[in-house]
Design an enzyme around this catalytic site. Structure first.
Site, PDB file in Angstrom:
ATOM      1  N   CYS A   4       0.861  -1.177   0.000  1.00 28.65           N
ATOM      2  CA  CYS A   4       0.000   0.000   0.000  1.00 28.65           C
ATOM      3  C   CYS A   4       0.901   1.233   0.000  1.00 28.65           C
ATOM      4  O   CYS A   4       2.108   1.115   0.211  1.00 28.65           O
ATOM      5  CB  CYS A   4      -0.946   0.003   1.204  1.00 28.65           C
ATOM      6  N   HIS A 605      -2.892   6.238  15.650  1.00 29.26           N
ATOM      7  CA  HIS A 605      -1.517   6.218  16.131  1.00 29.26           C
ATOM      8  C   HIS A 605      -0.870   7.587  16.002  1.00 29.26           C
ATOM      9  O   HIS A 605      -1.294   8.428  15.217  1.00 29.26           O
ATOM     10  CB  HIS A 605      -0.673   5.153  15.401  1.00 29.26           C
TER      11      HIS A 605
END
Length: 689
Positions: A4, A605
């Site tokens: 990705c 995150h």
């Protein structure tokens, strides 16, 4: 093979899903993941030789040359996550890959995304050349330039700093063909690299087609796309078998380079030269016009292509009038020259959430280059987001030029930027500074407004954020618009994997203060009264998950409140020095792209020095929270990962990869949902190794 744009969660999710599907259907499978940590579980020559079929689930360019002669199915990474069984069925009737090309993804690939990915590929490779070349030139001028009586600078021949300057000039010279070459490479693979680079060099060398200025980075974008699609077209030509082996290394590069070079010199170059000549003549007839109008016009031209023919026309017009005693026209140009790099650098500071880490670093270099009148420092931003950045640059340049014209600012040397004012070449220094500052502020403000509007439109359409534009700065914007992207290094602030839905209004502005006074009380953050060192507590994720960081039911009912609640949860460990900053960074990350991974999972995150050591918090939501996930599911299992900037690197990515892989196990997710209390949750999470 899975990959990705950021090489983090979706890479490993697709790998896990494909592995599970293959095993359930009775097939042997090996999956190479190309993540930010690097290639893992690499396919050997023997693996490829023995393979019956190849599936590439990737949203970025990967090398397919080793799969020549195999049936290859290329799709986006989301297909690997959501339809692995269908891919295994489809690959059995996929066409045989003949090698030497980078075919567009099948099923779901869009022409716009191919073009955008190619542009971001070129920008990501160009950025280092811009930064290195620009900074070396600026440093050499600052430290080795000798002021002259007319306010100019001279670099003594043979001096140390003259050599440093020459190296910087080489970097600047190479940046345009690099941009063109890697745009072409992303479209036509290796055979397109040579014609792309040579085409970019031709576009930037006006002398080859009778122009005093090259076509600059705009010409490089044109030659990059022309080279890429030209190579794709040549590949479709049927040739005898004995010629096929030399097609990608000899025939295609030679034919494509010759055709593209001659086409640019004799077809595209002539109009560029004509425009350059007539613009110069037209400007010459305007010297008696209003100083404000002339200044605005020159500012527009200076800002349009930053070193291209339009920019050079205005610059040469201004510098040519110095000898005739008219220094005010050059003063208008000098005020506009630094506006683009200063404005774009300022934009990355005032609205950090709109930019990747790599773009923010480029922004700092751009500010430095702007101080020395190096307008090319803004080129990476213009190449990545031309629709937003070029109009903003032109508006700021026009304002700066108009203000300088109104105030009668003069410049005695053919250069611009604050450096010439410091060296005494500017007449009317206070108004010169005002012109530059106003122009830079206008450029910055217009840029962030246009970029923010573009991101909001994408969010409303439910489109994925391109890697180069708002992706992980670790490589497109790639945002990643994209992007960057640039490339997928591990060191910057995270970005969407190119698949998350972004609502530009949902992220925290860099200036927003985060109120954590209503966050969950520290006494309520655990469901069991035990300490990290309690006997029998499993060592979960290297000890980053502890009883203090587990909660079986979130009180929050939206994403922002959930992140705040989980930040307080992490703070109970004593590893969070600034809860508000942790929340701000996590929300800024969400603004770049959703961390909702689908399958009712979200992994927000943050990399920030607001935490003193890595910490991972986990909480559940019975009703689920709208997280803008890839598959539209509400997040019921939420992990918050927080790591210090200094310790981010591979550890941050390792945690994400471990979680993404394990959470693809349906049984594991079910047991995590059903765990009765925090102790039971820890026992389930203890399976992650």
């Amino acid at each position: 093979m899975t990959a990705c744009p950021t090489g983090i969660a979706h890479t490993y999710m697709a790998a896990e899903k494909l592995t599970q599907a293959a095993e359930s259907l009775g097939h042997a499978i090996k999956v190479e993941t190309q993540g930010s940590i690097g290639a893992e579980n690499v396919l050997t020559d023997n693996d490829v030789r023995d393979a019956d079929y190849v599936i590439i689930a990737a949203d970025k360019d990967v090398d397919r040359g080793r799969f020549a002669g195999k049936r290859v199915l290329a799709v986006g990474v989301a297909e690997g996550i959501h339809h692995p069984e269908a891919l295994i069925e489809r690959v059995q009737s996929a066409p045989v890959y003949e090698g030497g090309g980078a075919a567009a993804p099948e099923g779901g690939g869009r022409e716009r995304s191919v073009a955008y990915k190619a542009l971001m590929n070129g920008v990501s490779y160009m950025i280092p050349f811009v930064v290195v070349g620009g900074l070396l030139i600026a440093i050499s001028l600052a430290l080795g330039g000798h002021p002259q009586a007319d306010g100019g600078l001279v670099m003594p021949e043979g001096s140390f700093w003259k050599h440093v300057n020459d190296i910087g000039v080489i970097g600047f010279t190479l940046m345009v063909p690099i941009l063109s070459g890697y745009i072409a490479y992303a479209i036509g693979d290796r055979p397109a690299l040579v014609p792309g680079m040579i085409g970019g060099w031709i576009a930037n060398t006006g002398a080859l087609y009778g122009s005093k200025a090259g076509a600059g980075f705009i010409g490089a974008i044109v030659t990059g796309f022309l080279a890429g699609f030209l190579v794709q077209g040549i590949k479709k030509v049927k040739v005898p078998k004995f010629v096929q082996p030399i097609m990608p290394i000899i025939v295609i590069p030679i034919v494509a380079t010759t055709m593209l070079g001659l086409f640019f010199i004799f077809v595209l170059g002539r109009p560029i030269s004509w425009v350059f000549t007539h613009l110069t003549g037209w400007l010459g007839g305007m010297t008696g016009a209003s100083a404000i109008v002339l200044g605005a016009l020159l500012g527009l031209m200076i800002a349009f292509d930053m070193g291209g023919p339009v920019n050079k026309t205005a610059f040469l017009f201004g510098s040519g009038l110095i000898a005739s005693g008219n220094q005010t026209v050059m003063g208008m140009c000098a005020a506009a020259i630094p506006v683009m790099p200063l404005g774009q650098g300022l934009a990355t500071l005032v609205r950090k959430r709109l930019y990747t880490e790599q773009e923010r670093e480029t922004g700092m270099a751009s500010l430095f280059m702007g101080m020395f009148g190096i307008s090319e420092g803004a080129i990476p931003f213009a190449a990545a987001r031309p629709a937003q950045v070029i109009p903003a640059n032109m508006l700021g340049g026009a304002v700066a030029g108009a203000v300088a014209g109104l105030a009668g600012v003069s410049d005695a040397v053919p250069h611009g930027g604050p450096i010439v004012a410091v060296l005494g070449a500017i007449g009317g220094v206070p108004m010169f500074v005002v012109a530059v500052v106003i122009g830079a502020v206008v450029t910055a403000g217009t840029t962030v407004t246009l970029v923010d509007l573009a991101e909001r439109r994408k969010g409303r359409r439910g489109e994925a954020v391109p890697a180069g534009a708002s992706g992980e700065g670790d490589g497109v914007r790639s945002g990643d618009a994209g992007a960057a992207s640039g490339s997928d290094g591990a060191g910057g602030s995270d970005v969407a994997d190119g698949s998350g839905v972004v609502d530009g209004s949902s992220g925290a502005d860099a200036s927003d203060a985060v109120d954590v006074s209503d966050a969950v009380d520290a006494s309520d953050v655990t469901d069991i009264p035990c300490t990290p060192d309690a006997p029998g507590t499993p060592d979960v994720l290297s000890g980053y998950v502890t009883p203090q960081t587990v909660k079986t039911q979130l009180a929050a009912d939206d994403k922002e409140a959930a992140i705040r609640e989980m930040a307080e949860l992490a703070a109970a460990t004593g590893k969070v020095a600034d809860v508000g900053e942790l929340v701000r960074v996590a929300l800024a990350r969400e603004a770049q792209g959703s961390t909702g991974l689908g399958e009712e999972i979200a992994i927000p995150h943050a990399k920030t020095d607001a935490v003193t050591a890595p910490v991972v918090a986990f909480a559940r939501s019975a009703e689920g929270i709208d997280w803008g996930s890839l598959d539209g599911t509400a997040a019921k299992l939420v992990f918050l990962i927080a790591v210090p900037e200094a310790a981010a690197g591979d550890e941050h990515l390792r945690i994400l990869a471990l979680l993404a892989r394990k959470l693809m196990d349906t049984d594991f997710r079910a047991r995590l949902q059903e765990a009765a209390d925090a102790a039971a949750v820890l026992r389930v999470l203890g399976e992650i190794t």
